[in-house]
Structures are given as structure tokens and as C-alpha cells.
Design a protein around this motif. Sequence first.
Motif, PDB file in Angstrom:
ATOM      1  N   ASP A 156      41.544  62.500 -30.276  1.00 63.18           N
ATOM      2  CA  ASP A 156      41.411  61.873 -28.636  1.00 63.18           C
ATOM      3  C   ASP A 156      42.505  61.311 -27.774  1.00 63.18           C
ATOM      4  N   SER A 157      43.445  60.992 -28.450  1.00 65.09           N
ATOM      5  CA  SER A 157      44.738  60.604 -28.082  1.00 65.09           C
ATOM      6  C   SER A 157      45.644  61.772 -28.644  1.00 65.09           C
ATOM      7  N   ASP A 158      47.254  62.280 -27.867  1.00 64.51           N
ATOM      8  CA  ASP A 158      47.439  62.952 -28.166  1.00 64.51           C
ATOM      9  C   ASP A 158      48.787  62.359 -29.290  1.00 64.51           C
ATOM     10  N   GLN A 159      48.088  62.733 -30.378  1.00 61.68           N
ATOM     11  CA  GLN A 159      48.741  62.009 -32.019  1.00 61.68           C
ATOM     12  C   GLN A 159      50.356  62.534 -32.268  1.00 61.68           C
ATOM     13  N   TYR A 160      50.623  63.587 -31.048  1.00 63.00           N
ATOM     14  CA  TYR A 160      52.163  64.224 -31.940  1.00 63.00           C
ATOM     15  C   TYR A 160      53.243  62.996 -31.326  1.00 63.00           C
ATOM     16  N   LYS A 161      52.737  62.783 -30.211  1.00 63.22           N
ATOM     17  CA  LYS A 161      53.195  61.524 -29.574  1.00 63.22           C
ATOM     18  C   LYS A 161      53.013  60.208 -29.546  1.00 63.22           C
ATOM     19  N   GLN A 162      52.214  59.934 -30.838  1.00 62.40           N
ATOM     20  CA  GLN A 162      51.974  58.250 -31.231  1.00 62.40           C
ATOM     21  C   GLN A 162      53.622  57.557 -32.797  1.00 62.40           C
TER      22      GLN A 162
END
Length: 348
Positions: A258-264
Motif C-alpha cells: 500500500d505505502s512505500d514502507q521502506y520510507k516509513q
Amino acid sequence: MRRISRLTRVAVGVASLALAATACGGTSGESGDGDGGDDKGLAIAYDVGGKGDQSFNDAAYAGLEKAKKEFGYETADIEPTDGETNADKEQRLTSLARQGYNPVIGVGFAYGPAMKAVAAKYPDTTFGIVDSVVEGKNVASLVFAENEASYLAGVVAAKATKTKTVGFVGGVDVPLIHKFEAGYEQGVKDTDPKIKVISQYLTQTAEEGGFSSPDKGKAAAEGQIEKKADVVYAAAGLSGQGVIEAAAKAKVWAIGVDSDQYKQEALAAYKDSILTSALKDIDGAVFALAKSVEDGKPLTGTHTFDLKSDGVGLSDSNPKFAEVPGATEAVAKAKAGIIDGSIKVKTE
């Protein structure tokens, strides 16, 4: 390959679609007994897991924040409660509409029955629902081709695995999550038929915590890793954080959703293990609906966000993505095939 993690805002694409759009003038209020008052701006009601899931709900919140900044109006976002019923959801949507928020968006398919009931009572308010189709003259159904993004994730998993075994963790055993699994497995098998895909669903219903239990996600991922899976893809909302944690601990790859989880920020400790994420431009869809209302031409009907419109995609934020032999080229080829129709991606 161009950086497809930076999805094109879908507002332009949606606005250009020849779909029903009805101008809803006046103020927001229930027909016959509403409180009336001046319209406020966008309001969203979160799905299971709430804000802070670093995934589905947070993407919707990003769309709300963008609308708030651009239009300078009052917004609202409301958390779900544990063990809530359809009546609770209906009450939440009613409260937002009664207060004059417009549009009001339910984040998640679970809002379907409640939205159908509430939208009929508030014809001058535009409603939106993410991940479900609700019929109504004042309802915009915002749905995504999750199977297409998941296919690309499967291609990457097939290129990255060294054990020839990869995993899939679904939050809840429902048709929506089946789309993720179907696309992922097809992408894996089309890339290398010899690779084994291990799949597991955490719960049968959302009420059992399938989308909101990192501990369940972690246990499922650990079990798959014990069976030699060295790439694990989670479509499980907040539970996916547990999958990512387990992958990082075992030094195997995780694929976010869903979201770019690398950037979370909340996942920063595990980011080096997040090879990529299958993206849904939920924030773009939320903003597009808010903009249509602000422009006086509210979107209604069903709007599908797919690879062709850049409504779904795959992140390549992790520098290690480019180091996976053949992944960049394979993803680009698969994306082109899906867009031109030569690759038909399954939904179940």
C-alpha cells in the motif's frame, strides 16, 4: 526503469474519465432533519488498524493532509474501535456528515453497508469508499488493481529468492486480499514456475485482528521462513509490521504493501530488509475526490486505479532493489505487458 515509486497523481486521470459526476450544490445536511450549516472539508473514517499502520490508513491520511494544505479548510479523521459493528460505522459516518464535512470517506471495504445507508440520508454530501463498490448517486467507489501491483511484487520475489521458496501473508481471508495473493503468485510463477509459494491468512474475519495484530503477522512469517521462504510479502495492514520485523530478524527479504514502507519512519529499524512495496495510490484517490468536491463537480460512480493510470505500482526506493539480478528489467517488461493487455492478471 523510471522510478515508479513516485506515482503520478491520479487526480488528473480520474477527472478525465468519462464517468458519472454530479455537481452537488448547497450545504451538507440530512434530508428533512439535518443540522445544516456551512460545509467543512474532507473527513475520513479509518479502517481496522487506524492511523499509524504505516500502510493503508496512513496513505489515506496523507491524502487528507494534502487536501487540508491545498484548500485550507477544516478536516477530520476518526479512529475505529475494537469489536465495532456496522451500526458503529454508520453512526461515525452520520456524525461526520451531520457536522457538515464534505466529502466523507470510509477507508476500507468494511464501510460498505454503513455507507449505503448513510449516503441515502445525506444526498447533498459526497461520500467515498476505498476498496469497495457502493451504489449511490452521491457515492464515489475508489477501487484499485491490487492484483497488478502484486504481480510486479511476485516478479521481484522470483528474481530475489535463492531458496526457490517465497511467502505470502494475508491479513483476512476475504476476496480483496485474494486479489493480492493471486497477482503475487502469478507473477512468481510466470517468472519461474519452479518456485514454491507458501500462503497463509491470519484470520477469517477482521474482527479477529487479521489487519491489526503485528504479533500474528510475525508468527506467520516466522513459520514461512522456517520452511525456507527467503522473500515474504504481506497484505495485512498493521499486521504486516510483524512480518517485516520477522524478515529483518531472519535476514531475509520483506515486501511491503500500500505505502512505500521502506520510507516509513516507524519501520526505519527494518528498512534495509524491505526490498520493495506494492503500492496503491490511496492518497491520490482521496485527494482527487476532495478536489472534485472543491471544484464543484463531485466524482461519483466506480473509479478504478490501475497500472495504466499509475494508480498502483511498485517502489524501488531501497537501493538494493537495483542490485537484484534482472529485477529492474523484468518489472519493466511485466508492467508493459499488463498495460498493453498481453499479460492478464488473475484476481483469485
